[in-house]
Design an enzyme around this catalytic site. Structure first.
Site, PDB file in Angstrom:
ATOM      1  N   ARG A  15       0.822  -1.233   0.042  1.00  0.00           N
ATOM      2  CA  ARG A  15      -0.021   0.011  -0.012  1.00  0.00           C
ATOM      3  C   ARG A  15       0.912   1.215   0.089  1.00  0.00           C
ATOM      4  NH1 ARG A  15      -0.949   4.738   2.764  1.00  0.00           N
ATOM      5  NH2 ARG A  15      -0.486   3.662   4.476  1.00  0.00           N
ATOM      6  N   ASP A  16       1.337   1.626   1.289  1.00  0.00           N
ATOM      7  CA  ASP A  16       2.207   2.831   1.243  1.00  0.00           C
ATOM      8  C   ASP A  16       3.511   2.740   0.437  1.00  0.00           C
ATOM      9  OD1 ASP A  16       2.939   5.260   2.125  1.00  0.00           O
ATOM     10  OD2 ASP A  16       3.339   4.878   4.132  1.00  0.00           O
ATOM     11  N   HIS A 207       4.044   4.218  12.732  1.00  0.00           N
ATOM     12  CA  HIS A 207       4.461   4.099  11.261  1.00  0.00           C
ATOM     13  C   HIS A 207       5.489   5.206  11.003  1.00  0.00           C
ATOM     14  CE1 HIS A 207       2.713   4.126   7.116  1.00  0.00           C
ATOM     15  NE2 HIS A 207       3.269   5.170   7.071  1.00  0.00           N
ATOM     16  N   HIS A 209       8.568   6.894   8.341  1.00  0.00           N
ATOM     17  CA  HIS A 209       9.347   6.925   7.082  1.00  0.00           C
ATOM     18  C   HIS A 209      10.674   7.485   7.403  1.00  0.00           C
ATOM     19  CE1 HIS A 209       6.006   6.969   4.346  1.00  0.00           C
ATOM     20  NE2 HIS A 209       5.242   7.029   5.226  1.00  0.00           N
ATOM     21  N   CYS A 240       4.276   9.478   1.090  1.00  0.00           N
ATOM     22  CA  CYS A 240       2.821  10.038   0.861  1.00  0.00           C
ATOM     23  C   CYS A 240       2.544  10.783  -0.610  1.00  0.00           C
ATOM     24  CB  CYS A 240       2.284  10.881   1.955  1.00  0.00           C
ATOM     25  SG  CYS A 240       0.714  11.715   1.627  1.00  0.00           S
ATOM     26  N   ASN A 249       9.152   4.557   3.083  1.00  0.00           N
ATOM     27  CA  ASN A 249       8.883   4.198   4.663  1.00  0.00           C
ATOM     28  C   ASN A 249      10.366   3.511   5.267  1.00  0.00           C
ATOM     29  OD1 ASN A 249       6.236   3.723   3.288  1.00  0.00           O
ATOM     30  ND2 ASN A 249       5.686   3.470   5.079  1.00  0.00           N
TER      31      ASN A 249
HETATM   32 ZN    ZN Z   1       3.353   6.265   5.151  1.00  0.00          ZN
END
Ligand code: ZN
Length: 312
Positions: A15-16, A207, A209, A240, A249
């Site tokens: 996803r990210d 979470h 980065h 993002c 990430n």
């Molecule tokens: Zn993220």
């Protein structure tokens, strides 16, 4: 320093990680990556986003990807959603868990969702009741919790106002996200410590980065405060699309490697995690920020001592 015996890593690469890539992977490729992640030992996997296809075109096929997966009972597959439509799509596709996301920063939230933070949370009410009627679990993520590219630092009070609202709606799992890599270990320690003391009933997740190479330092600070759930992305890809300057990430295999060296269990096979990262790099067609791919495991350096030949 306090270290946990075990941490759970959610592999958010599908996803990210993939959302910001120029190369759009096929459904088959995404399925392969997710199944390799399962095989490597990741127990929580963020498989994609159920948002408007125009918002994140590279993840528009998330339902198709999910349908093609060989599902395993002990794996939590979750998808990111931003509104009721997303939850409805999760129900239709059979996805068992959704992650609602909102930004602690008003400006980032406006840029992401075109509405204020509190308006976004108000919308969650319908999402959460629809999810619970359909036996879908809900977690929430608070973006820019450690800094916003438009507003700078974000106070605990601001984050708390979001948390209180989420708790009112019945959310009991919250991720604090360092969306643009602005966190530092002290801020992380202080915020995590505060959250764990004030909201012990919440399952906390962090979470990070690795935009400024502080990802692993931030993990250590969070662990020291008692956090055991972390997101990370294979090969360290991601970012993002709505945050200027956002980059990869925290890298999953680098995190697994650090933990393994520290005697902290992750349940992930480091060699398989590295193979997965290599496969990701092949698919996206460019180099990535993974130290494991660059330098290999530290144990690879240890070679047997050469036997000295003594000729008499
Ligand atoms: Zn993220």
């Amino acid at each position: 320093m306090k270290f946990p015996e075990f941490i759970n890593i959610c592999e958010v690469g599908p996803r990210d990680g993939l959302q910001n890539e120029a190369t759009i992977l096929s459904v088959e490729d995404k399925v392969e990556l997710i199944e390799r992640a399962v095989d490597a030992g990741y127990k929580t996997i963020e498989i994609g986003s159920l948002v408007h296809p125009k918002a994140i075109p590279s993840l528009a096929d998330t339902e198709e990807v999910f349908k093609r997966l060989k599902l395993h009972e002990d794996i939590e597959y979750r998808a990111l959603v931003t509104n009721l439509r997303g939850v409805q799509r999760a129900v239709n596709a059979g996805v068992q868990k959704v992650k609602l996301t909102v930004s602690a920063s008003e400006s980032h939230n406006l840029s992401n969702f075109n509405r204020s933070t509190m308006e976004t949370i108000d919308q969650f009410k319908a999402c959460i009741s629809f999810a619970s009627e359909n036996n879908i679990e809900v977690s929430a993520a608070i973006s820019t919790a450690f800094g916003c590219p438009f507003e700078g630092s974000i106070s605990i009070e601001r984050i708390e106002s979001v948390i209180e609202k989420l708790i009112e709606l019945g959310v009991n799992e919250i991720s604090l996200s360092d969306t643009t890599g602005m966190a530092n270990p002290r801020d992380v320690y202080e915020k995590c410590n505060y959250m764990i003391i004030h909201y012990p009933e919440i399952k906390w997740n962090l979470h990070f980065h690795n935009t400024r190479d502080m990802g692993l330092a931030n993990v250590l600070a969070a662990m020291n405060a008692g956090i055991v759930n972390f997101d990370a992305a294979f090969s360290g890809i991601g970012g993002c699309p709505y945050a200027p300057g956002a980059t990869g990430n925290l890298c999953s295999e680098d995190l697994v490697h650090m933990c393994e060296n520290m005697g902290i269990k992750t349940g992930v096979d480091i060699d398989k995690a590295i193979q997965l990262a290599k496969r990701v790099r092949e698919m996206i067609g460019h180099s990535t920020e993974s130290y494991m791919l660059r330098a290999g495991k530290s144990s690879d350096l240890i070679k047997e001592k050469p036997v000295r030949q003594i000729n008499e």
